[in-house]
Motif scaffolding. Structure first.
Motif, PDB file in Angstrom:
ATOM      1  N   ARG A 207     -44.277 -11.719  38.014  1.00 46.06           N
ATOM      2  CA  ARG A 207     -44.998 -12.671  36.221  1.00 46.06           C
ATOM      3  C   ARG A 207     -45.961 -11.607  35.975  1.00 46.06           C
ATOM      4  O   ARG A 207     -46.056 -10.313  36.619  1.00 46.06           O
ATOM      5  CB  ARG A 207     -46.270 -13.656  38.131  1.00 46.06           C
ATOM      6  N   TYR A 208     -46.011 -11.960  35.027  1.00 47.92           N
ATOM      7  CA  TYR A 208     -46.996 -10.782  34.071  1.00 47.92           C
ATOM      8  C   TYR A 208     -49.084 -11.324  34.673  1.00 47.92           C
ATOM      9  O   TYR A 208     -49.590 -12.822  34.681  1.00 47.92           O
ATOM     10  CB  TYR A 208     -46.883 -11.221  32.869  1.00 47.92           C
ATOM     11  N   GLU A 209     -49.816 -10.138  34.194  1.00 44.57           N
ATOM     12  CA  GLU A 209     -50.868  -9.965  33.940  1.00 44.57           C
ATOM     13  C   GLU A 209     -51.817  -9.263  33.064  1.00 44.57           C
ATOM     14  O   GLU A 209     -50.784  -8.779  32.032  1.00 44.57           O
ATOM     15  CB  GLU A 209     -51.843  -9.348  35.460  1.00 44.57           C
ATOM     16  N   ASN A 210     -52.933  -9.320  32.841  1.00 46.26           N
ATOM     17  CA  ASN A 210     -54.108  -8.868  31.533  1.00 46.26           C
ATOM     18  C   ASN A 210     -52.431  -8.826  30.388  1.00 46.26           C
ATOM     19  O   ASN A 210     -52.428  -7.870  29.582  1.00 46.26           O
ATOM     20  CB  ASN A 210     -53.889  -7.626  31.573  1.00 46.26           C
ATOM     21  N   GLU A 211     -52.098 -10.631  29.751  1.00 47.38           N
ATOM     22  CA  GLU A 211     -51.798 -11.013  28.614  1.00 47.38           C
ATOM     23  C   GLU A 211     -50.326  -9.768  28.472  1.00 47.38           C
ATOM     24  O   GLU A 211     -49.406  -9.204  27.137  1.00 47.38           O
ATOM     25  CB  GLU A 211     -52.549 -10.466  26.869  1.00 47.38           C
ATOM     26  N   GLY A 212     -49.997  -9.876  29.399  1.00 50.21           N
ATOM     27  CA  GLY A 212     -48.461  -9.160  29.319  1.00 50.21           C
ATOM     28  C   GLY A 212     -48.227  -7.497  29.494  1.00 50.21           C
ATOM     29  O   GLY A 212     -47.313  -6.962  29.435  1.00 50.21           O
ATOM     30  N   LYS A 213     -49.286  -6.895  30.142  1.00 51.16           N
ATOM     31  CA  LYS A 213     -49.820  -5.490  30.089  1.00 51.16           C
ATOM     32  C   LYS A 213     -49.379  -4.839  31.431  1.00 51.16           C
ATOM     33  O   LYS A 213     -48.743  -3.762  31.236  1.00 51.16           O
ATOM     34  CB  LYS A 213     -51.148  -4.899  28.701  1.00 51.16           C
ATOM     35  N   ILE A 214     -49.350  -6.071  32.244  1.00 53.69           N
ATOM     36  CA  ILE A 214     -49.095  -5.064  33.824  1.00 53.69           C
ATOM     37  C   ILE A 214     -47.556  -6.438  33.595  1.00 53.69           C
ATOM     38  O   ILE A 214     -48.043  -7.642  33.892  1.00 53.69           O
ATOM     39  CB  ILE A 214     -50.616  -5.129  34.584  1.00 53.69           C
TER      40      ILE A 214
END
Length: 645
Positions: A326-333
């Motif tokens: 899954r992604y965090e920080n708008e796909g940056k992490i």
């Protein structure tokens, strides 16, 4: 307001005018010039010439040791003709009727080619005022072709366009052998800048075998060319020598034969070390090879265990049910979560288990893919090197490749690279001889600078560090601008296809392509390689009916293909398969299509240490683990320049 009278105005400008006149007088007194430039050309029956130049040189008030004379050693009759030496020999010199020391050296002028520089004078003495210098020398090959097939000519640039010294008067006396006379010879004279066909010269016959050409003042870089045209074959050698023999062509265009020979040598080396088999006829295949992990498939595809495959390998573990993304920080992490599914000795290969246990989840059931985490990047880089070593050993021990690809690349670089070094040295020498070091050094420095700038830009793009991208892009732009200036400058006269630069480019491209392709499959390795190509062909040709039939037989076909779509660079095409079949993205992947497209880049940036661009220093050597005028236009002898020293 009161205005000054006209008389006052004129008187106020008088000192300025006097100063300008005085400055002009001083300049005329101190400026160097040639008062007389007399040339005598004696034509011998065998076509050779004996040249005598008498130069009345005025040094003015300056103190000089003497004069120098630069004369072209070669002629080139056309853009694809070789440079042919005209044979300058037998130099003798006088100053005011007395022998004077003479020193010869050779150099290259971009506009003239190879030159001989004759320096007349004694470095222990200085001169000023007017002095008469006499220079004698022989020209072995003095007959030139003309535009008329049955005619030849003696064509001599008595005063070359390379001289920056003005000439007050120039004269040429031409003395013909008994085989030529006034009735068979046509005389011409040309003056002006290079390529000019104009004339200000007076031409007249003294007797049946002597002619005189006289020209008034010549400004700096104006030339004076004389020509005597006569029937072909009237003199011994003829013009064929200056057209170039097969040996002249062979030597002048040696780099073409060297490039052909180098390609043959590389082809032989690759056939000995092995390359990927010819694709031939590849049939679409609906599933990847059985029993192969994605990392192993990636190694067989290009013979490199590189970090480019790591993102796809993580997706494969997700499809097998061992992790969720899954992604965090708008796909940056991206956050990886280890599921409860136990490790299977039969379902997972050794490299898949190592990736799960040692690389991703050695410390926790969660792993954070953060491109700005240098500590994790260093740790994962060490593990990836070990993983690469295992993959390379597996490829040989299990019999898929006949030799470790790193060893094959080392042998290739030793053989092909060694030959490239030798030929590159010859190319550098020939370039310096043709264009001079003042042109070659900036040229050969600009190319590596462009490469370095491109590396910075690529590194910045991979890491999404836009300052690096801009810096590298500007560097490349200025390097390309420098190359454009060098290639378009008429003074440099650089030709890419007409010089050893062509050989350097061929060797560079061949080395890169060969280094990427070297490595021999075993028969069963070739079969798997073709199966991978067939699977890629299927993914490139996404068809709805075929996909629906495939999903009926194998419901997880799309999910399993995600990792290979990322490996092959076909994520967008595979996303179209989801749209055509109206299938949702897998439950273990919580993100959108855009995030999936950039997942490989995210993993690569996360696993690249701050001091690396994605390629280990070992792999750059093929041994690492994971990596990432008056001068007549038709040519003529003589010319060059004259000046003081």
């Amino acid at each position: 307001m009161r205005y000054p009278s006209q008389e006052a105005t004129q008187s106020s400008g008088l000192p300025g005018r006097l100063f300008l006149l005085l400055l002009l007088a001083v300049t005329l007194l101190t400026a160097e010039r040639i008062d007389e430039y007399n040339t005598t050309i004696i034509v011998h029956p065998d076509g050779s010439l004996r040249i005598r130049e008498q130069i009345l040189y005025d040094f003015g008030e300056t103190s000089r040791h003497g004069i120098f004379r630069e004369i072209p050693l070669t002629v080139k009759l056309g853009p694809f003709r070789p440079e042919v030496p005209i044979g300058l020999t037998g130099f003798r010199a006088l100053c005011d009727g007395q022998p004077v020391p003479l020193e010869r050296s050779e150099r290259h002028r971009p506009e003239n080619g190879r030159m001989v520089r004759v320096r007349l004078g004694d470095p222990r003495d200085t001169l000023s005022g007017r002095h008469r210098y006499t220079l004698d020398y022989t020209v072995t090959h003095g007959i030139f072709p003309t535009r008329t097939p049955d005619r030849e000519a003696i064509r001599w640039n008595a005063v070359g366009s390379g001289s920056s010294i003005p000439v007050r008067r120039a004269a040429v006396e031409l003395i013909l052998p008994s085989s030529l006379n006034r009735s068979t010879v046509h005389l011409h004279a040309y003056t002006g800048r290079y390529g000019s066909r104009d004339t200000r010269a007076e031409v007249r016959w003294i007797d049946s075998r002597r002619a005189r050409f006289v020209c008034g003042e010549l400004t700096p870089h104006e030339a004076f060319t004389v020509e005597a045209e006569f029937p072909a074959g009237a003199l011994g050698e003829g013009a064929d020598r200056l057209r170039g023999s097969w040996l002249d062509y062979l030597l002048y265009y040696w780099y073409l034969w060297a490039a052909l020979g180098y390609l043959i040598w590389v082809r032989y080396t690759l056939s000995h070390l092995g390359t990927r088999p010819a694709a031939g006829s590849i049939s679409p295949r609906y599933r990847p090879p059985e029993g192969f992990s994605l990392l192993r498939s990636g190694l067989l595809i290009d013979r490199f265990a590189d970090r480019e495959d790591l993102g796809a390998a993580i997706l494969e573990l997700g499809a097998l049910g061992y992790l969720e993304i899954r992604y965090e920080n708008e796909g940056k992490i991206a956050l990886l979560h280890r599921t409860d599914k136990p490790l299977s000795e039969t379902e997972l290969t050794e490299d898949q288990r190592y990736l799960l246990k040692e690389v991703l989840f050695a410390e926790s059931v969660r792993y954070r893919l953060d491109p700005d985490d240098p500590e994790h990047a260093l740790r994962i880089d060490r593990h990836l090197r070990e993983l690469g070593e295992r993959l390379y050993r597996w490829s040989v021990e299990e019999g898929w490749l006949s030799r470790d690809p790193r060893e094959s690349r080392r042998h290739f670089l030793l053989r092909a690279g060694g030959a490239a070094v030798l030929l590159g040295g010859l190319a550098f020498y020939d370039l310096s001889r043709r264009y001079g070091m003042e042109v070659v050094i900036p040229l050969l420095m600009t190319v590596p600078l462009a490469f370095v700038g491109g590396s910075f830009a690529l590194m910045g793009w991979r890491r999404r560090t836009w300052s690096w991208v801009i810096f590298g892009g500007v560097w490349v732009l200025f390097s390309l601008l420098g190359l454009a200036i060098l290639f378009t400058d008429p003074e440099s006269d650089i030709s890419f296809f007409g010089s050893p630069l062509f050989l350097l480019a061929i060797m560079g491209i061949t080395l890169w392509v060969g280094w990427r392709r070297v490595g021999r499959f075993t028969p069963k390795g070739a079969v798997v390689y073709r199966q991978l190509l067939g699977y890629r062909l299927f993914m490139e040709r996404v068809e709805r009916d075929r996909l629906l039939r495939l999903l009926t037989e194998e419901p997880d076909a799309l999910e399993r293909g995600l990792a290979y779509a990322l490996l092959f660079g076909l994520v967008d095409r595979w996303m179209k398969a989801y749209e055509l079949t109206e299938q949702p993205l897998p439950a273990w992947y919580r993100g959108d299509t855009a995030d999936l497209t950039h997942f490989r880049s995210l993993v690569r940036r996360h696993s690249t240490p701050p001091d690396s661009d994605g390629s280990s220093s070992d792999d750059s050597e093929g041994s690492g683990g994971f990596s990432g005028g008056g001068s007549y236009a038709g040519g003529g002898g003589g010319g060059g320049s004259v000046g003081s020293w």
